[in-house]
Design a protein around this motif. Sequence first.
Motif, mmCIF file in Angstrom:
data_model
loop_
_atom_site.group_PDB
_atom_site.id
_atom_site.type_symbol
_atom_site.label_atom_id
_atom_site.label_comp_id
_atom_site.label_asym_id
_atom_site.label_seq_id
_atom_site.Cartn_x
_atom_site.Cartn_y
_atom_site.Cartn_z
ATOM 1 N N ASN A 1 -1.825 5.319 14.706
ATOM 2 C CA ASN A 1 -2.900 5.018 13.762
ATOM 3 C C ASN A 1 -3.637 3.747 14.178
ATOM 4 O O ASN A 1 -4.867 3.676 14.139
ATOM 5 C CB ASN A 1 -2.353 4.891 12.331
ATOM 6 C CG ASN A 1 -1.052 4.103 12.234
ATOM 7 O OD1 ASN A 1 -0.078 4.459 12.895
ATOM 8 N ND2 ASN A 1 -1.026 3.045 11.466
ATOM 9 N N ALA A 47 2.296 7.953 5.875
ATOM 10 C CA ALA A 47 1.968 7.174 7.074
ATOM 11 C C ALA A 47 2.297 7.923 8.371
ATOM 12 O O ALA A 47 3.082 8.872 8.381
ATOM 13 C CB ALA A 47 2.649 5.811 7.075
ATOM 14 N N THR A 48 1.667 7.476 9.440
ATOM 15 C CA THR A 48 1.700 8.186 10.721
ATOM 16 C C THR A 48 3.098 8.334 11.343
ATOM 17 O O THR A 48 3.474 9.455 11.714
ATOM 18 C CB THR A 48 0.726 7.501 11.703
ATOM 19 O OG1 THR A 48 -0.578 7.516 11.111
ATOM 20 C CG2 THR A 48 0.680 8.217 13.043
ATOM 21 N N ASP A 93 -5.116 -0.758 9.512
ATOM 22 C CA ASP A 93 -4.016 -0.487 8.575
ATOM 23 C C ASP A 93 -2.744 -0.176 9.359
ATOM 24 O O ASP A 93 -2.288 0.949 9.459
ATOM 25 C CB ASP A 93 -4.388 0.615 7.581
ATOM 26 C CG ASP A 93 -4.940 1.855 8.249
ATOM 27 O OD1 ASP A 93 -5.289 1.785 9.437
ATOM 28 O OD2 ASP A 93 -5.006 2.895 7.568
ATOM 29 N N ASP A 141 -6.329 8.772 5.650
ATOM 30 C CA ASP A 141 -6.964 7.549 5.140
ATOM 31 C C ASP A 141 -7.764 6.883 6.259
ATOM 32 O O ASP A 141 -7.702 5.677 6.439
ATOM 33 C CB ASP A 141 -5.932 6.582 4.539
ATOM 34 C CG ASP A 141 -4.917 6.095 5.554
ATOM 35 O OD1 ASP A 141 -4.810 6.728 6.630
ATOM 36 O OD2 ASP A 141 -4.239 5.096 5.297
ATOM 37 N N SER A 176 0.817 -1.198 0.000
ATOM 38 C CA SER A 176 0.000 0.000 0.000
ATOM 39 C C SER A 176 0.863 1.266 0.000
ATOM 40 O O SER A 176 0.618 2.196 -0.770
ATOM 41 C CB SER A 176 -0.944 -0.009 1.207
ATOM 42 O OG SER A 176 -1.863 1.037 1.126
ATOM 43 N N TYR A 186 -6.501 3.829 -2.460
ATOM 44 C CA TYR A 186 -5.236 4.526 -2.208
ATOM 45 C C TYR A 186 -4.701 5.277 -3.420
ATOM 46 O O TYR A 186 -3.821 6.135 -3.270
ATOM 47 C CB TYR A 186 -4.205 3.548 -1.623
ATOM 48 C CG TYR A 186 -4.506 3.308 -0.165
ATOM 49 C CD1 TYR A 186 -4.088 4.219 0.798
ATOM 50 C CD2 TYR A 186 -5.272 2.228 0.256
ATOM 51 C CE1 TYR A 186 -4.406 4.053 2.135
ATOM 52 C CE2 TYR A 186 -5.591 2.051 1.584
ATOM 53 C CZ TYR A 186 -5.158 2.964 2.522
ATOM 54 O OH TYR A 186 -5.481 2.807 3.839
ATOM 55 N N ALA A 194 -1.910 9.546 3.933
ATOM 56 C CA ALA A 194 -2.289 8.269 4.542
ATOM 57 C C ALA A 194 -2.076 8.216 6.051
ATOM 58 O O ALA A 194 -1.564 7.245 6.583
ATOM 59 C CB ALA A 194 -1.540 7.113 3.872
ATOM 60 N N VAL A 195 -2.472 9.271 6.742
ATOM 61 C CA VAL A 195 -2.445 9.248 8.202
ATOM 62 C C VAL A 195 -3.864 8.951 8.689
ATOM 63 O O VAL A 195 -4.797 9.702 8.402
ATOM 64 C CB VAL A 195 -1.922 10.590 8.771
ATOM 65 C CG1 VAL A 195 -2.174 10.683 10.267
ATOM 66 C CG2 VAL A 195 -0.439 10.749 8.463
ATOM 67 N N SER A 196 -4.025 7.841 9.416
ATOM 68 C CA SER A 196 -5.365 7.389 9.810
ATOM 69 C C SER A 196 -6.114 8.412 10.663
ATOM 70 O O SER A 196 -7.285 8.661 10.443
ATOM 71 C CB SER A 196 -5.268 6.090 10.608
ATOM 72 O OG SER A 196 -4.667 5.098 9.833
ATOM 73 N N ASN A 202 1.170 -0.545 9.856
ATOM 74 C CA ASN A 202 2.317 -0.657 8.939
ATOM 75 C C ASN A 202 3.204 -1.849 9.268
ATOM 76 O O ASN A 202 3.686 -2.545 8.375
ATOM 77 C CB ASN A 202 3.140 0.630 8.972
ATOM 78 C CG ASN A 202 2.367 1.803 8.418
ATOM 79 O OD1 ASN A 202 2.140 1.887 7.217
ATOM 80 N ND2 ASN A 202 1.913 2.691 9.292
HETATM 81 N N1 TRP Z 1 -2.849 4.660 7.546
HETATM 82 C C1 TRP Z 1 -1.538 4.184 7.871
HETATM 83 C C2 TRP Z 1 -0.909 5.156 8.885
HETATM 84 O O1 TRP Z 1 -1.546 6.071 9.289
HETATM 85 C C3 TRP Z 1 -0.657 4.054 6.637
HETATM 86 C C4 TRP Z 1 -1.178 3.073 5.631
HETATM 87 C C5 TRP Z 1 -1.702 3.370 4.400
HETATM 88 C C6 TRP Z 1 -1.255 1.669 5.762
HETATM 89 N N2 TRP Z 1 -2.079 2.244 3.750
HETATM 90 C C7 TRP Z 1 -1.838 1.180 4.565
HETATM 91 C C8 TRP Z 1 -0.885 0.770 6.765
HETATM 92 C C9 TRP Z 1 -2.047 -0.168 4.350
HETATM 93 C C10 TRP Z 1 -1.115 -0.588 6.546
HETATM 94 C C11 TRP Z 1 -1.684 -1.058 5.353
HETATM 95 O O2 TRP Z 1 0.198 5.002 9.287
#
Ligand code: TRP
Length: 338
Positions: A185, A109-110, A233, A154, A54, A275, A129-131, A235
């Motif tokens: 996250n 990512a976070t 999600d 995300d 991802s 994504y 992509a920060v939850s 990592n």
């Molecule tokens: N959302 C995750 C975070 O905040 C990052 C992430 C995006 C992710 N896509 C993913 C994690 C798929 C695991 C699988 O860090």
Amino acid sequence: MKKFARIIGALVVFSLVFTLFACSKQNVDGPTKDTGAETKKVKIAVIQPLEHLSLNEIRDTIVAELKALGYTEDKAEIVLKNANGQMSLLPSIYTSLATENIDIYVPIATPTAQAAKSAITDKPVVFSAVSDPLSAGLVDAINAPGGNITGVSDSIPVDKTLEFAKQLVPSIKTIGFVYNVGEANSVSNIEKAKKYCDENGIAYKEANVAATADLQQAVASIINSVDAFYTPDDNTVASGMNTYAQLALDAKKPIFCGADSMVKEGGLATVGINYVTLGKLTAKMVDKILKGAKPAETAVEYVTDYAKVINTDVSKALNITLPANAEEFIAVTRENSN
Ligand code: TRP
């Protein structure tokens, strides 16, 4: 005759040089800032904490979309960094980037975004992509981030995924949460999962995965006392998804998860976000900020086009009946990236 050839030669060289010069002058249009006679390339740093399907898809989409928006090689330099799972290296990655005159930072990512928040104070940061940007401490408020950092979240519909889990496997009584408590996250998404379970009479057990290498032992610690697994999600877990999927499959237990990539690698199902949409939104926000918008006043954006995704190799192996209406979900088959 020789003299004539020399004159022609000189003319050809002159016109070539002239054309090159004229072309390079045109490059000051678009996103590149004109710093007078010389053209300065915009420097964009894209940083990821580790590799998994991802994050790689997000990174590649951001880079492609930036190019589509005009940040081509002649106008922009995109610097890619990867901490390869060693989160403790992130501060020094930022310190060294800071000496390279980066114009904008794009942490994916976070963990990467949190490290950017503490290391970078004098340049804009656009996270991707920060939850949960609020609970990760990245922004003061979603609509008015307040500092030099904003971005695209995300946030995933945890409830919808667990509801889908109940629909696909109505016999679930106890669910195992496998995640890294060190990822803000995941902590935020697991809180939502616990609330859902409490309200729906489902019991749960937890297993912490501090590093991808701990996955096997963590899964083993609860596998005999759960009917299914849920991992948001996360990592650390996503990076070892194939191992996790195989362990669960061998024990005939489904994994419900937070991202389509995790389903592709052997999870059973998710209700997840797209994504590619997220990557494109991120690049557009980077462009907006480079053109003068202030991160402090630029609201955090969300992707809300959720889709149900099911791995049909896994559903077959576990004898799980799929929803009657196939149009309701996206079917994927098993991919192996490890
Ligand atoms: N959302 C995750 C975070 O905040 C990052 C992430 C995006 C992710 N896509 C993913 C994690 C798929 C695991 C699988 O860090």
